[in-house]
Write a protein that holds these residues in place. Structure first.
Motif, PDB file in Angstrom:
ATOM      1  N   SER A 171      -3.908   5.699 -67.642  1.00 28.79           N
ATOM      2  CA  SER A 171      -3.258   6.032 -68.921  1.00 28.79           C
ATOM      3  C   SER A 171      -3.682   5.072 -70.029  1.00 28.79           C
ATOM      4  O   SER A 171      -3.438   5.341 -71.207  1.00 28.79           O
ATOM      5  N   GLU A 186      -8.097   5.097 -77.721  1.00 24.74           N
ATOM      6  CA  GLU A 186      -7.013   6.038 -77.977  1.00 24.74           C
ATOM      7  C   GLU A 186      -5.704   5.526 -77.378  1.00 24.74           C
ATOM      8  O   GLU A 186      -4.642   5.608 -78.010  1.00 24.74           O
ATOM      9  N   ALA A 203      -2.472   4.618 -79.602  1.00 27.61           N
ATOM     10  CA  ALA A 203      -1.209   5.308 -79.339  1.00 27.61           C
ATOM     11  C   ALA A 203      -0.088   4.298 -79.109  1.00 27.61           C
ATOM     12  O   ALA A 203       1.038   4.473 -79.597  1.00 27.61           O
ATOM     13  N   ARG A 251       3.283   6.340 -79.989  1.00 26.35           N
ATOM     14  CA  ARG A 251       3.175   7.748 -79.607  1.00 26.35           C
ATOM     15  C   ARG A 251       2.511   7.865 -78.249  1.00 26.35           C
ATOM     16  O   ARG A 251       1.970   6.895 -77.715  1.00 26.35           O
ATOM     17  N   ASP A 311      -3.340  10.893 -76.370  1.00 26.74           N
ATOM     18  CA  ASP A 311      -3.887  12.247 -76.222  1.00 26.74           C
ATOM     19  C   ASP A 311      -5.361  12.113 -75.839  1.00 26.74           C
ATOM     20  O   ASP A 311      -6.198  11.750 -76.655  1.00 26.74           O
ATOM     21  N   THR A 352      -7.215  14.638 -74.675  1.00 29.93           N
ATOM     22  CA  THR A 352      -7.828  15.969 -74.586  1.00 29.93           C
ATOM     23  C   THR A 352      -9.050  16.121 -75.489  1.00 29.93           C
ATOM     24  O   THR A 352      -9.863  17.018 -75.258  1.00 29.93           O
ATOM     25  N   ASN A 353      -9.210  15.240 -76.479  1.00 34.78           N
ATOM     26  CA  ASN A 353     -10.327  15.383 -77.406  1.00 34.78           C
ATOM     27  C   ASN A 353     -11.379  14.284 -77.253  1.00 34.78           C
ATOM     28  O   ASN A 353     -12.159  14.048 -78.173  1.00 34.78           O
TER      29      ASN A 353
END
Length: 261
Positions: free
Chosen positions: A133, A241, A245, A250, A253, A255-256
């Motif tokens: 993560s 990322e 985050a 937050r 993500d 996915t991108n």
């Protein structure tokens, strides 16, 4: 002071003491813990070290704010020992090492159990290895020690999923020796530590040496592999990322990310 120390009946109790940061390891705490382990190893009046945490966490692992500074190359000052020096102290520690997991254990707060000769856990505590993560690799030779300790599939789930592990799960897989209610955790851990400490230190050291010395080359090799992967991944798209985050409060993500990440 980020680490408290107290001696009783030949047991040195070390308490991680950054409760406002969930006892996350910054350079100061890495250094203090490494120094304390080396001092206990050399002290003829200390037979056992018992490690626990102050507050609602055992340890949240590496301080992510400091990790972000290190990645960015700004406002980061390496300590005398740092993460790698603490691992050296754990690998080389010749006496019984007992952990009392009083609360949340993330990252090193979980993987340090690979070095524990006995580990106790509060019934309300939880563990997580958040490496995927965070977009990084395992640490602290956990890629070697955990499969050996809990079996390949349990280790794979812990190191790959970044999911919480309950105290009962940790007990069932053999990651900890016993689970106790929160108010009984330290008395239970201290009782066992003192029972060990009542034995001759020379014999305790001999037993640990025969159990662990042959593992050191494999631990060193695992650390080398992990460190190489960590260097490759730290600062990469996934890690960037994850740290962004965290700083923004937050969920990450992924996915991108670019293909292959």
């Amino acid at each position: 002071m980020v680490l408290r120390s107290a001696d009783n009946n030949r047991v040195r109790e070390l308490t991680l003491d950054r409760p406002e940061a969930l006892n996350a390891f910054n350079e100061e705490l890495y250094d203090a813990t490494a120094r304390a382990l080396r001092a206990a190893a050399d002290d003829p009046d200390v037979a056992v070290v018992l490690l626990t945490g102050n507050g609602r966490a055992f340890s949240a692992g590496t301080d992510l704010n400091e990790m972000a500074q290190r990645v960015a190359g700004t406002d980061f000052t390496p300590g005398e020992f740092g993460f790698l020096g603490l691992l050296d102290a754990l690998v080389e520690f010749p006496k019984p090492f007992v952990c009392a997991v009083n609360g949340l254990g993330l990252g090193l707060g979980a993987t340090i159990l690979g070095f524990a000769d006995l580990a106790f856990m509060s019934a309300t505590a939880r563990l997580k290895c958040p490496f995927t993560s965070l977009g990084v690799a395992p640490e602290a030779a956990s890629s070697y020690l955990f499969p050996r300790l809990v079996g390949r599939q349990n280790a794979a789930w812990m190191l790959m999923s970044a999911q919480w592990i309950s105290a009962e799960q940790a007990l069932d897989m053999g990651l900890v020796f016993a689970v106790a209610e929160p108010e009984e955790l330290l008395p239970t851990a201290r009782s066992h530590a003192e029972q060990l400490a009542a034995q001759p230190i020379s014999s305790l050291v001999a037993v640990k040496k025969t159990m662990t010395e042959h593992l050191r080359p494999e631990i060193a090799a695992a650390r080398g592999r992990e460190n190489a992967c960590f260097v490759d991944l730290m600062g990469g798209p996934a890690n960037a990322e994850a740290l962004a985050a965290f700083a923004e409060g937050r969920a990450a993500d992924f996915t991108n990310l670019p293909p292959g990440w």
